[in-house]
Design an enzyme around this catalytic site. Structure first.
Site, PDB file in Angstrom:
ATOM      1  N   GLY A  80      31.656  49.985  88.201  1.00 23.72           N
ATOM      2  CA  GLY A  80      32.301  51.292  88.160  1.00 23.72           C
ATOM      3  C   GLY A  80      31.361  52.416  87.759  1.00 23.72           C
ATOM      4  O   GLY A  80      31.406  53.515  88.330  1.00 23.72           O
ATOM      5  N   LYS A  96      39.331  51.766  81.145  1.00 25.23           N
ATOM      6  CA  LYS A  96      39.133  52.856  82.111  1.00 25.23           C
ATOM      7  C   LYS A  96      39.906  52.658  83.420  1.00 25.23           C
ATOM      8  O   LYS A  96      40.304  53.630  84.051  1.00 25.23           O
ATOM      9  CB  LYS A  96      37.642  53.044  82.410  1.00 25.23           C
TER      10      LYS A  96
END
Length: 265
Positions: A127, A64
């Site tokens: 995150g 990601k």
């Protein structure tokens, strides 16, 4: 059109069955597959995606953050979070989005409609936590509180939130309406519970962004105490639904997506 999810490992992903069921429900001839790309192969990502002739793809662990340098532009949510989970390819241009936050919040509003006035504690400062906090701030009036084992982890945070230790969170647990676990504790074979729930108020909703297992240890403990619980299934479905909307401009068949995932769980 062809779409995919990339990650490593990726064979466990339910994204292909969910998206392909959605295409079928909409009489859309598009297809969706899982592509395993290791860290060592990742520098070839442009060539791999081009060979597959994809119109867009999802990105999951551990890529990601890694995908960002390969993108032509990213949306504001991705900039804040520092991670991308959806890429749209338009006229050769790669545009990155992060739909995790909107996916989670959309699901949470179904089970806790009065989100606006909720006092929320988020466990973990990675995150996923940052993405959820950034999205929740658009709806929630009281200041969000984030708890993490290491306060040093907050050095990369630029969001206006309360930042506390897990110990402090345990001591003040009763003041929160919603507690959200964004840590890997309880995922797969991990039986860890990140926080002691002894001070939990009986009305507090306990949520986890994980949906495999369906009930993580923290959810099992909360449920045994009589608390309402909420797992990560809605987040998974709604982030996928938002990805579909970004790629196609169309509305997905959300009930089909949810039923398909539930059937495979």
């Amino acid at each position: 059109m062809k779409y995919a999810v990339i990650g490593h490992p990726i064979d466990h992903s339910l994204s292909p069955v969910m998206h392909n069921a959605n295409f079928k429900a909409l009489n859309d001839p598009s297809s969706y597959e899982a592509i395993d790309i290791s860290e060592e192969q990742f520098h070839l990502i442009r060539e791999i995606i081009k060979d597959k002739e994809l119109s867009g793809f999802n990105v999951t662990i551990p890529h990601k953050e890694r995908i960002i340098p390969f993108l032509d532009e990213i949306d504001d949510q991705s900039k804040t979070v520092g991670a991308v989970n959806t890429v749209k390819i338009e006229n050769g241009k790669w545009i990155g989005y992060n739909t995790d936050g909107i996916g989670y919040v959309t699901g949470l509003k179904q089970v806790y409609p009065d989100l606006e006035n909720a006092y929320i504690l988020i466990l973990g400062a990675g995150g996923a936590s940052k993405g959820l906090a950034n999205e929740l701030r658009k709806y929630v009036q009281p200041r969000l509180t984030i708890a993490n084992r290491s306060i040093k982890r907050f050095e990369s945070w630029h969001l206006d939130v309360n930042k506390i230790s897990l110990q402090e969170a345990e001591n003040t647990l009763s003041q929160y309406d919603i507690i959200i676990n964004t840590t890997p504790a309880g995922m797969n074979e991990n039986k860890e519970v990140i926080i002691n729930l002894d001070n939990l108020d009986e009305q507090t909703l306990v949520s986890d962004i994980v949906y495999v297992p369906f009930k993580t240890p923290i959810l099992e403990i909360a449920e045994s105490r009589g608390n309402p619980i909420h797992n990560g299934l809605d987040m998974f479905v709604y982030q996928g639904a938002e990805s579909f909307r970004i790629w196609t401009g169309n509305l997905p068949h959300i009930q089909t997506m949810k039923d398909t995932v539930l059937k495979h769980l």
